[in-house]
Design a protein around this motif. Structure first.
Motif, short mmCIF file in Angstrom:
data_model
loop_
_atom_site.label_atom_id
_atom_site.label_comp_id
_atom_site.label_asym_id
_atom_site.label_seq_id
_atom_site.Cartn_x
_atom_site.Cartn_y
_atom_site.Cartn_z
N LEU A 61 -90.63 23.08 -51.41
CA LEU A 61 -91.57 23.96 -50.70
C LEU A 61 -92.79 23.22 -50.16
N THR A 62 -93.32 22.29 -50.94
CA THR A 62 -94.55 21.62 -50.52
C THR A 62 -94.38 20.91 -49.18
N PRO A 63 -93.31 20.09 -49.03
CA PRO A 63 -93.12 19.48 -47.71
C PRO A 63 -92.94 20.53 -46.61
N ALA A 64 -92.26 21.65 -46.93
CA ALA A 64 -92.02 22.67 -45.91
C ALA A 64 -93.32 23.35 -45.48
N MET A 65 -94.23 23.54 -46.44
CA MET A 65 -95.44 24.28 -46.13
C MET A 65 -96.59 23.41 -45.68
N THR A 66 -96.60 22.15 -46.13
CA THR A 66 -97.76 21.32 -45.80
C THR A 66 -97.39 20.02 -45.11
N GLY A 67 -96.10 19.85 -44.78
CA GLY A 67 -95.69 18.64 -44.07
C GLY A 67 -95.15 17.57 -45.01
N LEU A 68 -94.14 16.86 -44.53
CA LEU A 68 -93.47 15.85 -45.35
C LEU A 68 -94.33 14.60 -45.51
N LYS A 69 -95.19 14.37 -44.54
CA LYS A 69 -95.99 13.13 -44.56
C LYS A 69 -96.86 13.04 -45.80
N GLY A 70 -97.56 14.12 -46.10
CA GLY A 70 -98.49 14.09 -47.22
C GLY A 70 -97.82 14.30 -48.57
N SER A 71 -96.51 14.48 -48.57
CA SER A 71 -95.83 14.77 -49.84
C SER A 71 -94.53 13.99 -49.95
N LYS A 72 -94.54 12.78 -49.35
CA LYS A 72 -93.26 12.11 -49.22
C LYS A 72 -92.66 11.61 -50.54
N ASP A 73 -93.48 11.49 -51.56
CA ASP A 73 -92.91 11.07 -52.85
C ASP A 73 -92.16 12.20 -53.55
N LEU A 74 -92.50 13.45 -53.22
CA LEU A 74 -91.95 14.57 -53.99
C LEU A 74 -90.42 14.64 -53.95
N PRO A 75 -89.79 14.58 -52.76
CA PRO A 75 -88.32 14.66 -52.77
C PRO A 75 -87.68 13.48 -53.52
N ASN A 76 -88.45 12.42 -53.72
CA ASN A 76 -87.90 11.27 -54.43
C ASN A 76 -88.14 11.34 -55.94
N ALA A 77 -89.00 12.27 -56.37
CA ALA A 77 -89.29 12.40 -57.80
C ALA A 77 -88.22 13.26 -58.45
N CYS A 78 -86.99 12.82 -58.36
CA CYS A 78 -85.86 13.64 -58.78
C CYS A 78 -84.71 12.72 -59.09
N THR A 79 -84.01 12.98 -60.20
CA THR A 79 -82.89 12.13 -60.59
C THR A 79 -81.57 12.68 -60.06
N LEU A 80 -81.63 13.81 -59.33
CA LEU A 80 -80.43 14.47 -58.80
C LEU A 80 -79.43 14.83 -59.92
N ASN A 81 -79.95 15.16 -61.10
CA ASN A 81 -79.05 15.51 -62.20
C ASN A 81 -78.47 16.91 -62.04
N GLY A 82 -79.10 17.74 -61.21
CA GLY A 82 -78.50 19.03 -60.87
C GLY A 82 -78.74 20.17 -61.83
N ARG A 83 -79.51 19.95 -62.90
CA ARG A 83 -79.79 21.03 -63.85
C ARG A 83 -80.51 22.20 -63.18
N CYS A 84 -81.41 21.87 -62.26
CA CYS A 84 -82.22 22.92 -61.63
C CYS A 84 -81.33 23.92 -60.90
N ARG A 85 -80.38 23.41 -60.14
CA ARG A 85 -79.51 24.32 -59.41
C ARG A 85 -78.66 25.14 -60.37
N GLU A 86 -78.22 24.48 -61.44
CA GLU A 86 -77.37 25.16 -62.41
C GLU A 86 -78.09 26.38 -63.02
N VAL A 87 -79.38 26.24 -63.31
CA VAL A 87 -80.09 27.33 -63.97
C VAL A 87 -80.75 28.29 -62.99
N CYS A 88 -80.75 27.97 -61.72
CA CYS A 88 -81.42 28.82 -60.73
C CYS A 88 -80.68 30.16 -60.60
N PRO A 89 -81.38 31.27 -60.83
CA PRO A 89 -80.72 32.58 -60.82
C PRO A 89 -80.26 33.02 -59.44
#
Ligand code: SF4
Lengths: 214, 467
Positions: free
Chosen positions: B344-372
């Protein structure tokens, strides 16, 4: 104007996605509610309600009374058992006010630090052990939120299986809505400090339900 | 709040160095995960409920214009005033103007993430209105002067001991005892009178009901009703994606929200509001204002972030995220932390100022699994990384490293030799202790954690030996 600009953007983005018959498409999504909600047959609606209302997470207590006339005596016992002052903030609803409350000070409005209130629930929901309150001139909101002890009267016949049944019962159209419909499940709680569950956050700490069986 | 997502790595370094933070995060996220698992296990209809919820959200987003118009019409008919704000600034101005017109001095507030998103605190300050947070966690962070660190439990970064200290210093009648029950009692005493005497109440909404014009709040504390009933005016600020077609559609989400968020079947207080006080009502606000906020949601409708608009803000993704559990919410430097925030942060405030956020992720997939509502968070984070690369955002160092890796990876002999050498080097560094406490040139990795000692030999070496 922002309104039109926002809606225009939305409509453009959705140009090829909009349903041709929106109402039918929306209704189809919820056509089989028993597939996606907690069902409890063969347990009865009453048993389920009591089991949930008194569960560890909801923390209410339930007592059956034979008729509404038996309420003042039952409340007197509650007050005595908990060593409270004999003052009741009583919902100003005829069915409650016409009972014999002699021996109690009754008020029709809750003070800021009201100890105990007695209110009538318009329905109950068995699935979750919830109580349903609709606002009305004789059913203000704050009586259900300010007291420390919330004593609730509900007719056994008004316990409905699911939340959807309560919506059907009171009407689902815009015109059928009162100012607010409060679905209350147990007492006020918080888990905001280290996720530890504590009762009596802002609202009632104790809830006792009288189920009128007539 | 001031966004600091651009300095994510500094934020992380600071967070990791804070000893109590890890304790607070561990205590809370562990409990929340256990409770959620238990309540989902006891709900055999969960898979179907989740699928239904996803379909309802997709259907509603497909017909968003229709439903918003329907909501507006019904809300106005109920006596509410409806406003539209394209940006946070517009939303703030609307709120400020209402407060000024009312001559309001104090406002009690029910926590809402949208309020944080638009900077509601600033809007009230601009109108000269004193803001009183009534949610216990928001009350804690207001006293501490902290921004929220979690979307459901904004004070997750505080330990019980820290809250005790804070209340002792700031409450009028703090309790002697420091157990959680006493602390909650102290906040109850502190806030009671404030509920009753505020001029304005401010809340968000968890759902908007299109065909009745109602809006819904859910709390466990009961502070939404206590906050919004006494004051003369109630202002609701809400994102346009919160809409659902009808009351019965909302019921589907109510079953999921509390289960995913805190592991209970339903929140203690679920209220459907419809318009201001009616004739004869003894309580309730005389004026009701509903501000519908876009803030890039309509942009997200037409790109790969569209599924993110299904989000019901339950917080499960962050409770199950190993990165969140290590660094906490503040490190993300934005209103929305954790996996959903990194989208959401890149979508709402631009990717430039938040470029580390999408990379702060191990892609382990737990989040999607638990997302209702089954949001493909990892897919979107990966797509954001690709977008970053296409837009030429990586640092020269990253580009150089990727090029080097490319050279190695396309030459198997070289790759095997390289991994063999580093395997030996790491084993030397471990000196048989099972862990490596420091690696030359990689202090950033080992300063706050140990590297495990590698196996004897690379995968290929071991495979050859065993064959
Ligand atoms: S992305 Fe999913 S899990 Fe995360 S807050 Fe939103 S609904 Fe909950």
């Amino acid at each position: 104007m922002s309104r039109d600009a926002i809606l225009r953007k939305i409509d453009n983005a959705n140009a090829v996605r909009m349903s041709s018959d929106v109402a039918a498409a929306a209704a189809a999504l919820i056509a089989e509610p028993d597939g996606y909600r907690a069902t409890f047959a063969p347990q009865s609606v009453y048993d389920r309600f009591v089991a949930k209302a008194t569960s560890e997470t909801v923390t209410a207590t339930v007592e059956d009374i034979a008729s509404l006339e038996a309420l003042p005596e039952a409340v007197a016992a509650y007050i005595a058992n908990n060593e409270l002052v004999p003052r009741i903030a009583l919902q100003p609803r005829d069915s409650l006010t016409e009972l014999n409350w002699s021996g109690f000070e009754t008020v029709d409005q809750a003070q800021m630090n009201e100890t105990l209130a007695v209110t009538f629930a318009d329905a109950a929901i068995a699935e979750t052990g919830s109580l349903v309150f609709r606002t009305a001139p004789d059913a203000p909101v704050l009586l259900n939120f300010l007291p420390l002890h919330h004593l609730v009267v509900v007719r056994r016949s008004s316990i409905l299986p699911h939340m959807e049944d309560a919506f059907d019962h009171f009407g689902t159209t815009a015109d059928a809505q009162r100012r607010s419909l409060n679905v209350i499940t147990g007492t006020s709680g918080t888990a905001d400090i280290e996720a530890k569950n504590v009762r009596g956050a802002h609202g009632p700490r104790f809830m006792h339900i009288y189920c009128v069986t007539d | 709040m001031k966004q600091t997502s651009h300095q994510f790595s500094e934020n992380v370094t600071r967070a990791l160095a804070e000893p109590t933070l890890k304790i607070a995060l561990d205590r809370t996220t562990t409990l929340l995960r256990t409770r959620r698992a238990k309540v989902i296990d006891a709900f055999p209809e969960y898979a179907k409920a989740r699928e239904t919820a996803q379909k309802i959200k997709d259907h509603t987003l497909d017909n968003l214009g229709h439903y918003l118009r329907q909501f507006e019409e019904n809300a106005i008919a109920s006596g509410a005033q409806v406003y539209w704000a394209a940006t946070p600034a517009e939303a703030r101005k609307t709120v400020t103007d209402i407060c000024k017109a009312e001559g309001a001095k104090t406002a009690t507030r029910v926590k809402s993430m949208l309020g944080e998103e638009i900077g509601i605190g600033e809007a009230l300050a601009d109108a000269g209105v004193e803001r009183i947070e009534t949610d216990l966690a928001e009350h804690i962070i207001q006293l501490a002067g902290d921004p929220p660190s979690h979307i459901v439990m904004p004070a997750m970064h505080k330990t019980q001991e820290q809250v005790a200290e804070l209340f002792a210093a700031k409450h009028k009648e703090p309790s002697e005892e420091q157990d959680v029950t006493s602390l909650v009692g102290s906040a109850r005493r502190e806030l009671r009178a404030k509920f009753m005497n505020a001029d304005i109440s401010i809340s968000g909404a968890n759902f908007l009901i299109a065909d009745t014009g109602s809006f819904v709040t859910v709390t466990n504390e009961g502070n939404a009703e206590l906050t919004t009933t006494p004051p003369k005016t109630h202002i609701v600020t809400v994102g346009i994606e919160k809409i659902v077609p009808s009351l019965k559609h909302a019921a589907v989400f109510l079953r999921l929200l509390s289960r995913a968020a805190i592991g209970t079947e339903i929140t203690q207080y679920t209220t459907f509001f419809n318009g201001p006080k009616r004739d004869g009502d003894r309580d309730g606000p005389e004026n009701l204002h509903i501000v519908l906020v876009d803030n890039h949601r309509s942009d997200m409708l037409s790109d790969f972030l569209r599924p993110m608009l299904r989000c019901i803000r339950c917080g499960a993704c962050m409770n199950h995220c190993p990165v969140y559990a290590a660094v906490g919410g503040h490190a993300y430097g934005a209103v929305y932390p954790g996996p959903m925030g990194s989208v959401l942060t890149p979508a709402m405030t631009g990717l430039k100022g938040s470029k580390d956020l999408p990379n702060a992720c191990t892609l382990n997939g737990r989040c999607r699994e638990v997302c209702p509502v089954n949001i493909p968070l990892t897919d979107m984070l990966r797509a954001l990384r690709a977008k970053q690369f296409d837009e030429g955002m990586p640092t020269p160092m990253t580009k150089w490293a990727l090029r080097l890796w490319g050279v190695m990876a396309t030459r198997p002999a070289l790759y095997r030799f390289g991994t063999g050498v580093s395997n030996m080097a790491l084993r030397l560094l471990a000196r048989g202790r099972g862990k490596i406490t420091s690696v030359p040139l990689a202090g950033g990795w080992t300063r706050t954690r140990d590297l495990p000692e590698p196996e004897a030999g690379t995968f290929m070496q071991q495979y050859k030996k065993r064959r």
